[in-house]
Write a protein that holds these residues in place. Structure first.
Motif, PDB file in Angstrom:
ATOM      1  N   VAL A 154       0.819  -1.204   0.000  1.00 32.17           N
ATOM      2  CA  VAL A 154       0.000   0.000   0.000  1.00 32.17           C
ATOM      3  C   VAL A 154       0.862   1.267   0.000  1.00 32.17           C
ATOM      4  O   VAL A 154       0.417   2.328  -0.427  1.00 32.17           O
ATOM      5  N   TYR A 155       2.117   1.151   0.440  1.00 33.32           N
ATOM      6  CA  TYR A 155       3.018   2.300   0.400  1.00 33.32           C
ATOM      7  C   TYR A 155       3.923   2.312  -0.829  1.00 33.32           C
ATOM      8  O   TYR A 155       4.267   3.378  -1.340  1.00 33.32           O
ATOM      9  N   PHE A 156       4.325   1.127  -1.310  1.00 30.93           N
ATOM     10  CA  PHE A 156       5.340   1.065  -2.362  1.00 30.93           C
ATOM     11  C   PHE A 156       4.891   0.334  -3.625  1.00 30.93           C
ATOM     12  O   PHE A 156       5.678   0.224  -4.564  1.00 30.93           O
ATOM     13  N   GLY A 157       3.669  -0.168  -3.652  1.00 33.45           N
ATOM     14  CA  GLY A 157       3.275  -0.982  -4.791  1.00 33.45           C
ATOM     15  C   GLY A 157       4.124  -2.243  -4.834  1.00 33.45           C
ATOM     16  O   GLY A 157       4.259  -2.952  -3.827  1.00 33.45           O
ATOM     17  N   THR A 158       4.731  -2.526  -5.969  1.00 31.57           N
ATOM     18  CA  THR A 158       5.614  -3.698  -6.081  1.00 31.57           C
ATOM     19  C   THR A 158       7.082  -3.294  -6.164  1.00 31.57           C
ATOM     20  O   THR A 158       7.942  -4.113  -6.526  1.00 31.57           O
ATOM     21  N   ASN A 159       7.383  -2.056  -5.772  1.00 34.55           N
ATOM     22  CA  ASN A 159       8.737  -1.527  -5.937  1.00 34.55           C
ATOM     23  C   ASN A 159       9.644  -1.814  -4.738  1.00 34.55           C
ATOM     24  O   ASN A 159      10.270  -0.922  -4.176  1.00 34.55           O
ATOM     25  N   TYR A 160       9.702  -3.084  -4.335  1.00 32.78           N
ATOM     26  CA  TYR A 160      10.583  -3.448  -3.217  1.00 32.78           C
ATOM     27  C   TYR A 160      10.883  -4.935  -3.307  1.00 32.78           C
ATOM     28  O   TYR A 160      10.244  -5.687  -4.049  1.00 32.78           O
ATOM     29  N   GLN A 161      11.878  -5.369  -2.521  1.00 35.32           N
ATOM     30  CA  GLN A 161      12.204  -6.788  -2.441  1.00 35.32           C
ATOM     31  C   GLN A 161      12.812  -7.096  -1.078  1.00 35.32           C
ATOM     32  O   GLN A 161      13.267  -6.196  -0.358  1.00 35.32           O
ATOM     33  N   PHE A 162      12.809  -8.380  -0.709  1.00 43.03           N
ATOM     34  CA  PHE A 162      13.495  -8.850   0.491  1.00 43.03           C
ATOM     35  C   PHE A 162      14.672  -9.708   0.069  1.00 43.03           C
ATOM     36  O   PHE A 162      14.531 -10.597  -0.792  1.00 43.03           O
ATOM     37  N   THR A 163      15.824  -9.452   0.665  1.00 46.36           N
ATOM     38  CA  THR A 163      17.032 -10.195   0.312  1.00 46.36           C
ATOM     39  C   THR A 163      17.577 -11.023   1.463  1.00 46.36           C
ATOM     40  O   THR A 163      18.618 -11.670   1.320  1.00 46.36           O
ATOM     41  N   GLY A 164      16.895 -10.998   2.630  1.00 48.98           N
ATOM     42  CA  GLY A 164      17.359 -11.752   3.780  1.00 48.98           C
ATOM     43  C   GLY A 164      18.425 -11.006   4.555  1.00 48.98           C
ATOM     44  O   GLY A 164      18.845  -9.898   4.184  1.00 48.98           O
TER      45      GLY A 164
END
Length: 309
Positions: A154-164
């Motif tokens: 809701v804040y970033f759309g799909t513009n992020y990722q998790f890398t651990g």
């Protein structure tokens, strides 16, 4: 009584998206109408909210952000189009709020406002007396209803990722903090990165509907303001916003009168000191209780998890 259950819901899109997402998930409206302006800081959150609520096929509608008369006509029209709708007046501009409240009075709709009280998310329902004056009615608590990815979308759309967890020497401490917290929180994820590359966060923690961003620093990096600076950027309006709590975990004790401690307090950053880890390389029971206790203090204790013992 859940006044909003099953009814259409009209929301006002602004920079802070969480107050629109939470009730839209909790009350399970039959449909959601997202009123937004043409400005990116309203339109983009509206589009992200629509992604989160895709299953109920939300509708986006334009509204004037700074012309209360025009906004009022739009809101009255929406309430006529969607009879029985409830109105979330939390977001948007002040003229949008005013227009939504006046329209609700004119069409005898039910407006509500979302706020936080410590670790609780509350919905204040408004009604109108015989002379048309707004009156505070029932207040409800919104229970556990979102995930970390809901909040991020809701804040970033799909513009992020998790890398651990990071692969530097500090990553070992990060993994230890994550392992200590995981049984005691609703959800925890490591290594969040924004698509722009401008911001990253070591850990994101959720207890119920409350979110915290956490920086974990050890060794020489724990002596500096690096973690504070990262939290200030990540917790700003452009990124996580005011609804995310900010936490800094270090493997040492900062002097009571140090500039670093004063800066963290001034910026409303929760400092958690685990000097035992710096000495032994592990988080022992006493410091585990400190760590979990501080997270529960600012985010609340998850209903499905017990407190640390």
């Amino acid at each position: 009584m859940k006044n909003g259950n099953g009814r259409p819901m009209i929301v006002l899109a602004g920079e802070q998206a969480a107050p629109n997402l939470l009730p839209a998930r909790y009350f399970r409206p039959s449909r959601v109408i997202i009123a937004h302006t043409a400005a990116p800081k309203s339109k983009r959150p509206a589009e992200n909210l629509a992604i989160c609520l895709a299953q109920i096929k939300p509708e986006l509608r334009l509204i004037a952000g700074f012309d209360p008369g025009d906004a009022l006509r739009t809101m009255v029209g929406l309430l006529a189009e969607f009879p029985g709708a409830v109105v979330n007046v939390t977001g948007g501009t002040k003229p949008m709020f005013l227009a939504a409240l006046l329209a609700a009075r004119e069409k005898q709709a039910h407006p509500f406002y979302v706020r936080t009280d410590g670790a609780r998310t509350l919905v204040d329902w408004y009604c109108f007396d015989g002379e048309g004056r707004p009156v505070l009615g029932e207040t409800e608590v919104i229970e556990d209803t979102i995930t970390i990815d809901d909040y991020l979308t809701v804040y970033f759309g799909t513009n992020y990722q998790f890398t651990g967890p990071c692969t530097t020497p500090g990553g070992v401490f990060e993994e230890a903090v994550m392992a200590a917290l995981e049984p005691e929180v609703s959800e925890i994820k490591a290594g969040w990165k924004h698509e722009s590359g401008a911001v990253d966060v070591d850990l994101i923690v959720r207890c119920g509907n409350q979110i915290a961003i956490v920086e974990v620093k050890s060794g020489n990096r724990a002596r500096t303001t690096e973690g504070i600076k990262q939290l200030v950027v990540a917790g700003g309006q452009r990124f996580f916003g005011t609804y995310a709590r900010r936490v800094l975990v270090v493997d040492r004790t900062w002097p009571q009168r140090s500039n670093n401690r004063a800066l963290a307090e001034a910026l409303n950053i929760t400092l958690i000191e685990l000097p035992g880890y710096g000495a032994t390389g592990s988080i022992e029971d006493e410091e585990r209780r400190v760590l979990v206790g501080e997270i529960h203090r600012i985010l609340g204790t998850p209903a499905a998890k017990g407190s640390c013992s």
